[in-house]
Design a protein around this motif. Sequence first.
Motif, PDB file in Angstrom:
ATOM      1  N   THR A  21       0.819  -1.211   0.000  1.00  0.00           N
ATOM      2  CA  THR A  21       0.000   0.000   0.000  1.00  0.00           C
ATOM      3  C   THR A  21       0.851   1.257   0.000  1.00  0.00           C
ATOM      4  OG1 THR A  21      -1.525  -1.265   1.384  1.00  0.00           O
ATOM      5  CG2 THR A  21      -1.956   1.106   1.180  1.00  0.00           C
ATOM      6  N   GLY A  22       0.502   2.193  -0.881  1.00  0.00           N
ATOM      7  CA  GLY A  22       1.134   3.504  -0.860  1.00  0.00           C
ATOM      8  C   GLY A  22       2.300   3.629  -1.819  1.00  0.00           C
ATOM      9  N   ALA A  23       2.372   4.790  -2.467  1.00  0.00           N
ATOM     10  CA  ALA A  23       3.505   5.113  -3.339  1.00  0.00           C
ATOM     11  C   ALA A  23       3.806   6.591  -3.198  1.00  0.00           C
ATOM     12  CB  ALA A  23       3.175   4.774  -4.786  1.00  0.00           C
ATOM     13  N   GLU A  24       5.091   6.906  -3.260  1.00  0.00           N
ATOM     14  CA  GLU A  24       5.492   8.321  -3.262  1.00  0.00           C
ATOM     15  C   GLU A  24       5.958   8.679  -4.663  1.00  0.00           C
ATOM     16  OE1 GLU A  24       8.724   9.437  -0.658  1.00  0.00           O
ATOM     17  OE2 GLU A  24       8.680  11.513  -1.383  1.00  0.00           O
ATOM     18  N   ILE A  25       5.406   9.766  -5.184  1.00  0.00           N
ATOM     19  CA  ILE A  25       5.835  10.257  -6.489  1.00  0.00           C
ATOM     20  C   ILE A  25       6.827  11.379  -6.261  1.00  0.00           C
ATOM     21  CG2 ILE A  25       5.049  11.504  -8.542  1.00  0.00           C
ATOM     22  CD1 ILE A  25       2.614   9.726  -8.603  1.00  0.00           C
ATOM     23  N   LEU A  26       7.949  11.285  -6.964  1.00  0.00           N
ATOM     24  CA  LEU A  26       9.045  12.234  -6.733  1.00  0.00           C
ATOM     25  C   LEU A  26       9.184  13.197  -7.913  1.00  0.00           C
ATOM     26  CD1 LEU A  26      10.986   9.147  -5.828  1.00  0.00           C
ATOM     27  CD2 LEU A  26      10.929  10.987  -4.170  1.00  0.00           C
ATOM     28  N   GLN A  41      -0.467   9.070 -15.864  1.00  0.00           N
ATOM     29  CA  GLN A  41       0.513   8.232 -15.167  1.00  0.00           C
ATOM     30  C   GLN A  41       0.335   8.298 -13.644  1.00  0.00           C
ATOM     31  OE1 GLN A  41       4.160   9.767 -16.769  1.00  0.00           O
ATOM     32  NE2 GLN A  41       4.045   8.437 -18.564  1.00  0.00           N
ATOM     33  N   ILE A  42      -0.010   9.488 -13.151  1.00  0.00           N
ATOM     34  CA  ILE A  42      -0.274   9.621 -11.708  1.00  0.00           C
ATOM     35  C   ILE A  42      -1.469   8.731 -11.347  1.00  0.00           C
ATOM     36  CG2 ILE A  42      -1.141  11.224  -9.933  1.00  0.00           C
ATOM     37  CD1 ILE A  42       0.592  13.419 -11.273  1.00  0.00           C
ATOM     38  N   VAL A  43      -2.508   8.763 -12.180  1.00  0.00           N
ATOM     39  CA  VAL A  43      -3.691   7.929 -11.947  1.00  0.00           C
ATOM     40  C   VAL A  43      -3.302   6.449 -11.937  1.00  0.00           C
ATOM     41  CG1 VAL A  43      -5.868   7.150 -13.006  1.00  0.00           C
ATOM     42  CG2 VAL A  43      -5.394   9.602 -12.778  1.00  0.00           C
ATOM     43  N   GLU A  44      -2.421   6.076 -12.854  1.00  0.00           N
ATOM     44  CA  GLU A  44      -2.009   4.666 -12.931  1.00  0.00           C
ATOM     45  C   GLU A  44      -1.321   4.219 -11.637  1.00  0.00           C
ATOM     46  OE1 GLU A  44       0.097   3.800 -16.595  1.00  0.00           O
ATOM     47  OE2 GLU A  44       0.815   1.905 -15.738  1.00  0.00           O
ATOM     48  N   VAL A  45      -0.449   5.077 -11.107  1.00  0.00           N
ATOM     49  CA  VAL A  45       0.235   4.714  -9.854  1.00  0.00           C
ATOM     50  C   VAL A  45      -0.773   4.684  -8.705  1.00  0.00           C
ATOM     51  CG1 VAL A  45       2.093   5.304  -8.238  1.00  0.00           C
ATOM     52  CG2 VAL A  45       2.398   5.745 -10.678  1.00  0.00           C
ATOM     53  N   TRP A  46      -1.702   5.621  -8.711  1.00  0.00           N
ATOM     54  CA  TRP A  46      -2.724   5.673  -7.651  1.00  0.00           C
ATOM     55  C   TRP A  46      -3.609   4.418  -7.685  1.00  0.00           C
ATOM     56  CZ3 TRP A  46      -6.986  10.024  -6.958  1.00  0.00           C
ATOM     57  CH2 TRP A  46      -7.451   9.993  -5.633  1.00  0.00           C
ATOM     58  N   GLN A  47      -3.974   3.999  -8.901  1.00  0.00           N
ATOM     59  CA  GLN A  47      -4.825   2.804  -9.022  1.00  0.00           C
ATOM     60  C   GLN A  47      -4.157   1.579  -8.417  1.00  0.00           C
ATOM     61  OE1 GLN A  47      -5.205   3.002 -13.255  1.00  0.00           O
ATOM     62  NE2 GLN A  47      -7.304   3.775 -13.212  1.00  0.00           N
ATOM     63  N   SER A  48      -2.835   1.485  -8.574  1.00  0.00           N
ATOM     64  CA  SER A  48      -2.176   0.270  -8.085  1.00  0.00           C
ATOM     65  C   SER A  48      -1.755   0.379  -6.620  1.00  0.00           C
ATOM     66  CB  SER A  48      -0.960  -0.062  -8.967  1.00  0.00           C
ATOM     67  OG  SER A  48      -0.028   0.984  -8.868  1.00  0.00           O
ATOM     68  N   SER A  49      -1.636   1.601  -6.109  1.00  0.00           N
ATOM     69  CA  SER A  49      -1.091   1.735  -4.751  1.00  0.00           C
ATOM     70  C   SER A  49      -2.111   2.185  -3.709  1.00  0.00           C
ATOM     71  CB  SER A  49       0.071   2.730  -4.757  1.00  0.00           C
ATOM     72  OG  SER A  49      -0.407   3.995  -5.148  1.00  0.00           O
ATOM     73  N   VAL A  51      -2.806   4.647  -2.080  1.00  0.00           N
ATOM     74  CA  VAL A  51      -2.427   5.856  -1.325  1.00  0.00           C
ATOM     75  C   VAL A  51      -1.256   6.487  -2.071  1.00  0.00           C
ATOM     76  CG1 VAL A  51      -1.512   6.734   0.863  1.00  0.00           C
ATOM     77  CG2 VAL A  51      -3.126   4.819   0.871  1.00  0.00           C
ATOM     78  N   LEU A  52      -1.320   7.796  -2.251  1.00  0.00           N
ATOM     79  CA  LEU A  52      -0.297   8.472  -3.050  1.00  0.00           C
ATOM     80  C   LEU A  52       0.254   9.667  -2.272  1.00  0.00           C
ATOM     81  CD1 LEU A  52       0.551   7.696  -5.872  1.00  0.00           C
ATOM     82  CD2 LEU A  52      -1.087   9.343  -6.786  1.00  0.00           C
ATOM     83  N   LEU A  53       1.574   9.780  -2.266  1.00  0.00           N
ATOM     84  CA  LEU A  53       2.218  10.850  -1.493  1.00  0.00           C
ATOM     85  C   LEU A  53       3.103  11.715  -2.389  1.00  0.00           C
ATOM     86  CD1 LEU A  53       3.232  12.139   1.231  1.00  0.00           C
ATOM     87  CD2 LEU A  53       4.956  10.320   1.281  1.00  0.00           C
ATOM     88  N   PHE A  54       2.994  13.033  -2.208  1.00  0.00           N
ATOM     89  CA  PHE A  54       3.922  13.999  -2.806  1.00  0.00           C
ATOM     90  C   PHE A  54       4.475  14.812  -1.629  1.00  0.00           C
ATOM     91  CE2 PHE A  54       0.552  13.145  -5.790  1.00  0.00           C
ATOM     92  CZ  PHE A  54       1.156  13.071  -7.040  1.00  0.00           C
TER      93      PHE A  54
END
Length: 307
Positions: A21-26, A41-49, A51-54
Amino acid sequence: MSQVQEKSQFDFEWQTLSETTGAEILGIDLSKELSSHTIEQIVEVWQSSAVLLFRRQWLTELDMVRFAGYLGELEVMLRQDIASPYHRQVAYISNLLYEDGKNVGALGADELGWHTDQTYMREPSTGAMLYAVEVPELGGNTLFANQYVAYESLPNDIKVRINNLKGVFSYEYRLRNYKKEINKIGADVAKKDDANSKSRGETPEVTHPLVLTHPVTGRKALYADCATMMRIEGVDERESAELIEILEKVTAVNNQAVYEHKWQEGDLLMWDNSCVMHRRTNYEMKHPRFLKRITMFMPDHLFCRPY
Ligand SMILES: [Fe+2]
């Protein structure tokens, strides 16, 4: 935590925050306009994780509104007492007080037990975004429990039994559970959010499917916020209680797929309420905490919707 992932098809680097669970986008500055390619691409990472962090973002409310608008339809705050005076889509979550003693925003006192936001609403806005302006050094962490993993951990016969069932969700029921939780911590916290509780207490019961299937990945998530789900529709009382006991254990109590977020100022964190439950840890009220929140109705061809 895993190593930074450089995937050739992405415009940015990102790393997972926990095993499930969770991914950080840098390297993305959310105060700038973003291309539709980057948003996809942000949506794609959000769909798989889920929770999304910036981190280290410096955002005006207009920046938040613009970024959230790329992702979903923004919910307008009906409660004037917690809405930003500048943007009605932005709500304040804080323990700070104005000079006249009124709260700057919602205290978020009902966030202490595992729950999913808005399950008592007929059409919940499942996308949630929080921007940390000021946070205490200790406590006030937010924990997320992955509900795909919760579903996958169930025995097959239970999966079959619940696949087409619906839960009955009630704000009254949630309120009772929340007060039990609050009693463990201190009555002063409960009193401050009482006005909100009273108005929400008039919300009628609603039903939602117990299992949501992601429109893109096909993965199934449990949608069984047992803090708000009082019974299961279409089965007798005994079976309903038995199933709820089983679901409560995998959604929250025994859920091993948890990401705990320790807030830093400048964090922008988003989560998908259709596939994670969350709660926050307590903190001392003397330490200032101020976050800005936007909630979004997510497009149903990209995200699960419980209605
Ligand atoms: Fe919440």
